[in-house]
Design a protein around this motif. Sequence first.
Motif, PDB file in Angstrom:
ATOM      1  N   TYR A 163       0.600  -1.393  -0.275  1.00 53.75           N
ATOM      2  CA  TYR A 163      -0.467   0.034  -0.232  1.00 53.75           C
ATOM      3  C   TYR A 163       1.051   0.812  -0.007  1.00 53.75           C
ATOM      4  O   TYR A 163       0.577   1.963  -0.789  1.00 53.75           O
ATOM      5  CB  TYR A 163      -0.952  -0.152   1.153  1.00 53.75           C
ATOM      6  CG  TYR A 163      -1.609   1.125   1.668  1.00 53.75           C
ATOM      7  CD1 TYR A 163      -3.283   1.664   0.944  1.00 53.75           C
ATOM      8  CD2 TYR A 163      -1.783   2.505   2.453  1.00 53.75           C
ATOM      9  CE1 TYR A 163      -3.811   2.640   0.600  1.00 53.75           C
ATOM     10  CE2 TYR A 163      -2.125   2.987   2.539  1.00 53.75           C
ATOM     11  CZ  TYR A 163      -3.454   3.504   1.724  1.00 53.75           C
ATOM     12  OH  TYR A 163      -4.226   4.167   2.018  1.00 53.75           O
ATOM     13  N   GLU A 164       1.977   1.511   0.621  1.00 48.96           N
ATOM     14  CA  GLU A 164       2.356   2.129   0.658  1.00 48.96           C
ATOM     15  C   GLU A 164       3.610   2.751  -0.802  1.00 48.96           C
ATOM     16  O   GLU A 164       3.730   3.510  -0.676  1.00 48.96           O
ATOM     17  CB  GLU A 164       3.703   2.219   2.256  1.00 48.96           C
ATOM     18  CG  GLU A 164       4.404   3.526   2.107  1.00 48.96           C
ATOM     19  CD  GLU A 164       5.589   3.248   3.731  1.00 48.96           C
ATOM     20  OE1 GLU A 164       6.069   4.076   3.611  1.00 48.96           O
ATOM     21  OE2 GLU A 164       5.184   2.573   4.340  1.00 48.96           O
ATOM     22  N   LEU A 171       2.422   1.686  -3.494  1.00 43.62           N
ATOM     23  CA  LEU A 171       2.335   1.400  -4.986  1.00 43.62           C
ATOM     24  C   LEU A 171       2.608   2.599  -5.544  1.00 43.62           C
ATOM     25  O   LEU A 171       3.091   2.370  -6.969  1.00 43.62           O
ATOM     26  CB  LEU A 171       0.442   1.891  -3.998  1.00 43.62           C
ATOM     27  CG  LEU A 171      -0.346   1.505  -5.612  1.00 43.62           C
ATOM     28  CD1 LEU A 171      -0.071   0.478  -6.177  1.00 43.62           C
ATOM     29  CD2 LEU A 171      -2.258   1.661  -4.752  1.00 43.62           C
ATOM     30  N   ASN A 214       3.337  -4.911  -7.409  1.00 46.77           N
ATOM     31  CA  ASN A 214       2.484  -4.249  -6.864  1.00 46.77           C
ATOM     32  C   ASN A 214       1.389  -5.152  -6.861  1.00 46.77           C
ATOM     33  O   ASN A 214       0.969  -5.251  -7.199  1.00 46.77           O
ATOM     34  CB  ASN A 214       2.309  -3.215  -6.226  1.00 46.77           C
ATOM     35  CG  ASN A 214       1.870  -2.620  -5.295  1.00 46.77           C
ATOM     36  OD1 ASN A 214       0.630  -3.041  -4.743  1.00 46.77           O
ATOM     37  ND2 ASN A 214       2.927  -1.789  -4.247  1.00 46.77           N
ATOM     38  N   LEU A 267      -1.950  -4.873  -5.187  1.00 46.98           N
ATOM     39  CA  LEU A 267      -2.816  -4.210  -4.933  1.00 46.98           C
ATOM     40  C   LEU A 267      -2.828  -3.648  -6.632  1.00 46.98           C
ATOM     41  O   LEU A 267      -3.982  -2.464  -6.262  1.00 46.98           O
ATOM     42  CB  LEU A 267      -2.489  -3.067  -3.966  1.00 46.98           C
ATOM     43  CG  LEU A 267      -2.596  -3.782  -2.585  1.00 46.98           C
ATOM     44  CD1 LEU A 267      -2.237  -2.639  -1.604  1.00 46.98           C
ATOM     45  CD2 LEU A 267      -3.359  -4.568  -2.154  1.00 46.98           C
ATOM     46  N   ALA A 278      -6.331  -1.739  -6.535  1.00 47.29           N
ATOM     47  CA  ALA A 278      -6.348  -0.433  -7.084  1.00 47.29           C
ATOM     48  C   ALA A 278      -7.253   0.687  -8.267  1.00 47.29           C
ATOM     49  O   ALA A 278      -7.358   1.450  -8.338  1.00 47.29           O
ATOM     50  CB  ALA A 278      -4.834   0.549  -7.093  1.00 47.29           C
ATOM     51  N   TYR A 328     -11.428   1.411  -4.149  1.00 47.05           N
ATOM     52  CA  TYR A 328      -9.792   0.647  -2.951  1.00 47.05           C
ATOM     53  C   TYR A 328      -9.464   1.134  -1.694  1.00 47.05           C
ATOM     54  O   TYR A 328      -9.369   0.098  -1.672  1.00 47.05           O
ATOM     55  CB  TYR A 328      -8.779   1.006  -4.077  1.00 47.05           C
ATOM     56  CG  TYR A 328      -7.288   0.840  -3.709  1.00 47.05           C
ATOM     57  CD1 TYR A 328      -6.994  -0.233  -3.570  1.00 47.05           C
ATOM     58  CD2 TYR A 328      -6.923   1.956  -3.234  1.00 47.05           C
ATOM     59  CE1 TYR A 328      -5.269  -0.232  -3.706  1.00 47.05           C
ATOM     60  CE2 TYR A 328      -5.507   1.737  -2.885  1.00 47.05           C
ATOM     61  CZ  TYR A 328      -4.859   0.457  -2.907  1.00 47.05           C
ATOM     62  OH  TYR A 328      -3.603   0.641  -2.333  1.00 47.05           O
ATOM     63  N   GLU A 329      -9.946   2.635  -1.858  1.00 41.27           N
ATOM     64  CA  GLU A 329      -9.441   2.832  -0.567  1.00 41.27           C
ATOM     65  C   GLU A 329     -10.669   1.688   0.775  1.00 41.27           C
ATOM     66  O   GLU A 329      -9.993   1.529   1.822  1.00 41.27           O
ATOM     67  CB  GLU A 329      -9.379   4.414   0.153  1.00 41.27           C
ATOM     68  CG  GLU A 329      -8.328   4.991  -0.787  1.00 41.27           C
ATOM     69  CD  GLU A 329      -6.710   4.515  -0.273  1.00 41.27           C
ATOM     70  OE1 GLU A 329      -6.534   4.386   0.407  1.00 41.27           O
ATOM     71  OE2 GLU A 329      -5.770   4.446  -0.992  1.00 41.27           O
ATOM     72  N   VAL A 388      -9.037  -1.833   1.046  1.00 46.29           N
ATOM     73  CA  VAL A 388      -7.473  -2.040   1.868  1.00 46.29           C
ATOM     74  C   VAL A 388      -7.521  -1.935   3.102  1.00 46.29           C
ATOM     75  O   VAL A 388      -7.550  -2.813   4.403  1.00 46.29           O
ATOM     76  CB  VAL A 388      -6.784  -1.535   1.243  1.00 46.29           C
ATOM     77  CG1 VAL A 388      -5.134  -1.188   2.099  1.00 46.29           C
ATOM     78  CG2 VAL A 388      -6.437  -1.306  -0.686  1.00 46.29           C
ATOM     79  N   HIS A 389      -8.619  -0.553   3.626  1.00 42.89           N
ATOM     80  CA  HIS A 389      -9.201  -0.366   4.707  1.00 42.89           C
ATOM     81  C   HIS A 389      -9.270  -1.899   6.049  1.00 42.89           C
ATOM     82  O   HIS A 389      -9.132  -2.924   6.706  1.00 42.89           O
ATOM     83  CB  HIS A 389      -9.762   0.745   5.119  1.00 42.89           C
ATOM     84  CG  HIS A 389      -9.740   0.974   6.398  1.00 42.89           C
ATOM     85  ND1 HIS A 389     -11.079   0.533   7.048  1.00 42.89           N
ATOM     86  CD2 HIS A 389      -9.102   1.149   7.505  1.00 42.89           C
ATOM     87  CE1 HIS A 389     -10.907   0.779   8.856  1.00 42.89           C
ATOM     88  NE2 HIS A 389      -9.571   1.591   8.384  1.00 42.89           N
ATOM     89  N   TYR A 415       0.019   3.617   8.691  1.00 45.97           N
ATOM     90  CA  TYR A 415      -1.415   3.872   8.216  1.00 45.97           C
ATOM     91  C   TYR A 415      -1.841   5.108   7.759  1.00 45.97           C
ATOM     92  O   TYR A 415      -2.246   5.856   7.100  1.00 45.97           O
ATOM     93  CB  TYR A 415      -1.961   2.704   7.980  1.00 45.97           C
ATOM     94  CG  TYR A 415      -3.613   2.883   7.588  1.00 45.97           C
ATOM     95  CD1 TYR A 415      -3.674   2.514   6.123  1.00 45.97           C
ATOM     96  CD2 TYR A 415      -4.705   3.366   8.251  1.00 45.97           C
ATOM     97  CE1 TYR A 415      -4.560   2.157   5.249  1.00 45.97           C
ATOM     98  CE2 TYR A 415      -6.013   3.843   6.916  1.00 45.97           C
ATOM     99  CZ  TYR A 415      -6.203   3.179   5.980  1.00 45.97           C
ATOM    100  OH  TYR A 415      -7.363   3.266   5.154  1.00 45.97           O
ATOM    101  N   ARG A 443      -2.193   8.020   4.577  1.00 40.76           N
ATOM    102  CA  ARG A 443      -3.839   8.793   4.412  1.00 40.76           C
ATOM    103  C   ARG A 443      -4.273  10.059   4.316  1.00 40.76           C
ATOM    104  O   ARG A 443      -4.467  10.675   4.276  1.00 40.76           O
ATOM    105  CB  ARG A 443      -4.832   8.038   5.868  1.00 40.76           C
ATOM    106  CG  ARG A 443      -5.341   6.705   5.606  1.00 40.76           C
ATOM    107  CD  ARG A 443      -5.565   6.305   3.789  1.00 40.76           C
ATOM    108  NE  ARG A 443      -7.016   6.659   3.464  1.00 40.76           N
ATOM    109  CZ  ARG A 443      -7.434   7.314   2.347  1.00 40.76           C
ATOM    110  NH1 ARG A 443      -6.479   7.690   0.994  1.00 40.76           N
ATOM    111  NH2 ARG A 443      -8.993   7.534   2.525  1.00 40.76           N
TER     112      ARG A 443
END
Length: 281
Positions: free
Chosen positions: A198-199, A201, A211, A213, A217, A222-223, A226-227, A265, A269
């Motif tokens: 995630y970091e 991407l 990657n 994700l 994505a 997407y957000e 992932v959360h 995280y 964000r």
Amino acid sequence: MFGYVTINRNELSDEDFARYRSYYCGLCRALQKRHGFSGQLILSYDMVFLEVLLTSLYEYDSQSGTGRCVPHPTKTHTWLYNAASDYCADMSVALSYYNLMDNWEDDHSAASLIMAKRLRKRYEAVSERYPRQCAAIHYCLTQLGKCERSNCQDIDQVSGHFGQLMAEVLDVRRDMWSADLQEMGMALGKFIYLMDAYEDLRKDRRRHRYNPLAALAQQPDYEQQVHDILVMLMAQCASAFERLPILQDASILRNIIYSGVWTRYTDLRQLQQKAKGKAGS
């Protein structure tokens, strides 16, 4: 390791923070004692968490003291040292060696190759002491490499390889607590791997690198997805942790599991929201 498994300092008492720092210094001491100055360079918060967890679960007899060290020569530090410190120092070497070799193969990083060569003999000694764990690290990272080369977008499959790696590392004794430690390790390993993805991407997109994700994505939610995945994984980790008979330093461990792992995280964000705000202004 990636440094995601750390404390939330704002929610930790001064007493617990001092205790946590003593574990940190104890692991640094173990790395220097067993693996020299090169060992101290690979000190990570993730392994400090494991050191606290194993010390608390198995109630190892610990030595403690105060002293200065090369990285911080002007201040006196309190350290706490036991068998878990030695184990975590050895696992740090095994994980770092393979991570450095992976960096060399992916990016041809000369610095990573030099450091890997410095750790190779240390790693070979660790492999003799802990053949099961080192075999698992090698196998799981080999499987991860295959996933990367095939551009695997099955999130559960690819993160599961790193989860299995962490499961074997946490399960130090293969005893009555193995099932819970393995479950903790599996969930935590998946969380670490996906947090790293995630970091990275945006950076991976720019460099046209793999990657896991990337496909997800492209979806509008997407957000949120992932959360939700990360929350589910840490809920599984916490559930397994709460079944363990841990009293000593439980407040430190709960701080990490329920709050500390989310600090990076949250920071990411907030940076994303600021970037969107600037783009929209």
